[in-house]
Design an enzyme around this catalytic site. Structure first.
Site, short mmCIF file in Angstrom:
data_model
loop_
_atom_site.label_atom_id
_atom_site.label_comp_id
_atom_site.label_asym_id
_atom_site.label_seq_id
_atom_site.Cartn_x
_atom_site.Cartn_y
_atom_site.Cartn_z
N CYS A 266 63.96 56.19 60.82
CA CYS A 266 63.59 57.55 60.42
C CYS A 266 64.53 58.65 60.90
CB CYS A 266 62.16 57.83 60.88
SG CYS A 266 60.96 56.86 59.96
C1 UDX Z 1 60.07 58.36 64.83
C2 UDX Z 1 59.09 59.50 65.18
O1 UDX Z 1 58.81 59.48 66.57
C3 UDX Z 1 57.80 59.33 64.39
O2 UDX Z 1 56.92 60.43 64.66
C4 UDX Z 1 58.12 59.29 62.89
O3 UDX Z 1 56.97 59.11 62.13
C5 UDX Z 1 59.11 58.20 62.60
O4 UDX Z 1 60.28 58.36 63.39
P1 UDX Z 1 60.39 55.84 65.47
O5 UDX Z 1 61.56 55.86 64.59
O6 UDX Z 1 59.45 54.69 65.40
O7 UDX Z 1 59.48 57.17 65.24
O8 UDX Z 1 60.95 55.89 66.97
P2 UDX Z 1 60.84 56.84 68.26
O9 UDX Z 1 59.88 56.26 69.22
O10 UDX Z 1 60.66 58.23 67.85
O11 UDX Z 1 62.32 56.65 68.82
C6 UDX Z 1 63.41 57.05 68.01
C7 UDX Z 1 64.70 56.77 68.76
O12 UDX Z 1 64.82 57.67 69.86
C8 UDX Z 1 64.77 55.36 69.35
O13 UDX Z 1 66.08 54.86 69.22
C9 UDX Z 1 64.43 55.59 70.83
O14 UDX Z 1 65.00 54.61 71.67
C10 UDX Z 1 65.08 56.95 71.06
N1 UDX Z 1 64.49 57.72 72.18
C11 UDX Z 1 63.17 58.10 72.09
C12 UDX Z 1 65.30 58.06 73.27
O15 UDX Z 1 66.47 57.71 73.35
N2 UDX Z 1 64.74 58.82 74.28
C13 UDX Z 1 63.43 59.23 74.24
O16 UDX Z 1 62.99 59.91 75.19
C14 UDX Z 1 62.62 58.86 73.11
#
Ligand code: UDX
Ligand code: UDX
Length: 430
Positions: A266
């Site tokens: 996403c």
């Molecule tokens: C995301 C949104 O959070 C969600 O609300 C939407 O509907 C879809 O996209 P998702 O893609 O499942 O969800 O992953 P998310 O948990 O948001 O993490 C996204 C990326 O950010 C991952 O690579 C994760 O490792 C990274 N991340 C997340 C960080 O590097 N640091 C953080 O503090 C949080």
């Protein structure tokens, strides 16, 4: 309520299972026959905690069934959710073909139907898509008038992979973009058993809320990663800095965990789609462009740190964690893809391990070795890189390090295990 869902991937299947568990009668439609077969056997085609048990329950109770027949499913329901993919086109803009096709198919089903019907757009679509593309298609296919014979809502989904079911069942808020009040009322009624804030707004505002939400979260991460790179120079632990700024309620500690960059299905797609949408309208997107650029650079920072420690060429490097984040088998835009590519270009011998995502990564990186456990990957290695912070990596011990040729762990994610600090280096902490 009789509900049909067109597109039964992460969003469609999770929403369908959740709504069926609230005693709605749900039909999940998908073009993928294998997926449909699995769902009807109560087996989720995706790995998500808790989904298997609940899906089995609602299928056996007869509250959920799956089908490839859109027309039938829509005709036998009162509300249809559209949650097919909205993938990215090469230059970054959104591909609306699947959601338009789903609207055409669903619209055809309504030609003979008398009763009022509600269409709910759940796919992530750029602002004005519902008004300028979906509604005209539905009117053309149905030969009916929006607001009279059928209603339309845009209801973005905020679930995260890895916690999809819990996020759907316990959302921070439900956003209902509505064509008219009647449409919004029908959808709000469907969510009446969800204990959360319901925000009723316009169709295009709801569409933009989704993009802006993903973009501000990605911005927080790119920001803390840059601060992290400064911390590295100053011998400060960025997680302590994140704790300090996160205590300010205006900032909030969530999504301030520094690491090797953000990925997934996403954020990359949605931030780029918003940038190209803004460019098409001559609106500057400097902030978002730098959020994307700095994230691309962040992905290989860990290799730069490794290069300061050892000569990579000919070295055996253990790569621990391939999924774009823990608790999912999804490797879409995972930083591990870029890191492995970089290591291969520097002639490293890569041996990788991940508890769930190795089959998916083998589709992308065939020419590296895959291990059955973290210890096996570390055997004889000159260094180990931790990319995804799976819980099991917190259990690594000095015994695992004794297996290595050179006991060195570089952490792309902050770990909390018993490995002596002298053997570890963090990308943005000592
Ligand atoms: C995301 C949104 O959070 C969600 O609300 C939407 O509907 C879809 O996209 P998702 O893609 O499942 O969800 O992953 P998310 O948990 O948001 O993490 C996204 C990326 O950010 C991952 O690579 C994760 O490792 C990274 N991340 C997340 C960080 O590097 N640091 C953080 O503090 C949080
Ligand atoms: C999808 C969108 O990609 C995302 O932008 C939006 O936020 C929510 O819905 P997700 O559920 O993760 O996210 O996508 P994916 O897992 O790819 O599922 C899409 C499903 O639609 C797939 O099962 C696919 O087979 C199905 N599909 C796609 C159809 O049934 N018909 C089509 O014409 C196209």
């Amino acid at each position: 309520m009789d509900i049909s869902i067109i597109g039964s991937g992460y969003v469609g299947l999770t929403a369908g299972t959740g709504l069926a568990s609230k005693d709605h009668n749900v039909t999940c439609v998908d073009i993928d026959e294998e997926k449909v077969g699995k769902i009807n056997n109560g087996e989720p085609p995706i790995y998500e905690e808790g989904l298997s048990e609940l899906l089995e329950e609602v299928v056996s109770e007869g509250n959920l069934k799956a089908s490839t027949n859109t027309i039938e499913a829509v005709k036998n329901s009162d509300v249809t959710f559209l949650s097919v993919g909205t993938p990215m086109q090469d230059e970054g803009s959104i591909n609306l073909e699947y959601v338009k096709q789903a609207a055409r198919d669903a619209g055809k089903a309504l030609m003979e139907k008398e009763k009022y019907h509600l269409f709910v757009i759940k796919s992530t679509v750029v602002p004005k898509t519902t008004e300028e593309h979906i509604i005209p298609i539905l009117e053309e296919e149905t030969g009916k008038k929006v607001g009279e014979d059928f209603g339309v809502c845009m209801n973005p989904e905020f679930l995260r992979e890895g916690t999809a079911l819990d996020d759907f069942m316990n959302p921070d808020r439900i956003v209902i973009g509505e064509y008219d009040e009647k449409s919004g009322d029908v959808l709000e009624d469907i969510y009446s058993e969800f204990d959360t804030e319901i925000l009723r707004t316009s169709l295009r505002a709801a569409e933009l809320i989704k993009y802006a939400s993903n973009s501000v979260l990605a911005t927080k991460i790119s920001f803390i990663n840059e601060i992290g790179n400064l911390c590295k120079k100053l011998d400060i632990d960025v997680y302590e800095v994140a704790d300090g700024i996160g205590l300010d309620e205006r900032v909030n500690r969530e999504f301030l965990n520094s690491g090797p960059g953000w990925g997934g299905s996403c954020f990359p797609k949605d931030v780029r789609a918003l940038i190209s949408f803004m460019e098409e309208r001559n609106v500057e997107s400097d902030v978002l462009e730098s959020v994307v650029d700095s994230n691309e650079k962040q992905k290989t920072k860990i290799v730069e740190l490794l290069e300061e420690e050892i000569d990579i060429s000919g070295s055996h490097i253990a790569v621990l964690g391939l999924a774009f984040k823990p608790r999912t088998d999804d490797v879409r835009n995972s930083p591990a893809i870029d890191i492995i590519r970089e290591l291969k270009e520097k002639n490293a011998l890569v041996k990788a391990y991940d508890p769930q995502a190795m089959e998916n990564m083998k589709e992308i990186h065939q020419s590296i070795e895959y291990a059955d456990s973290a210890s096996e990957a570390m055997k004889g290695a000159h260094a180990a890189l931790i990319i995804t912070h799976w819980d099991e990596f917190h259990d690594l011990t000095m015994e695992d390090l004794d297996l290595m040729e050179n006991p060195l762990v570089i952490e792309g994610r902050k770990m909390d295990y018993e490995i002596l600090e002298k053997h570890t280096k963090g990308i943005s902490w000592p």
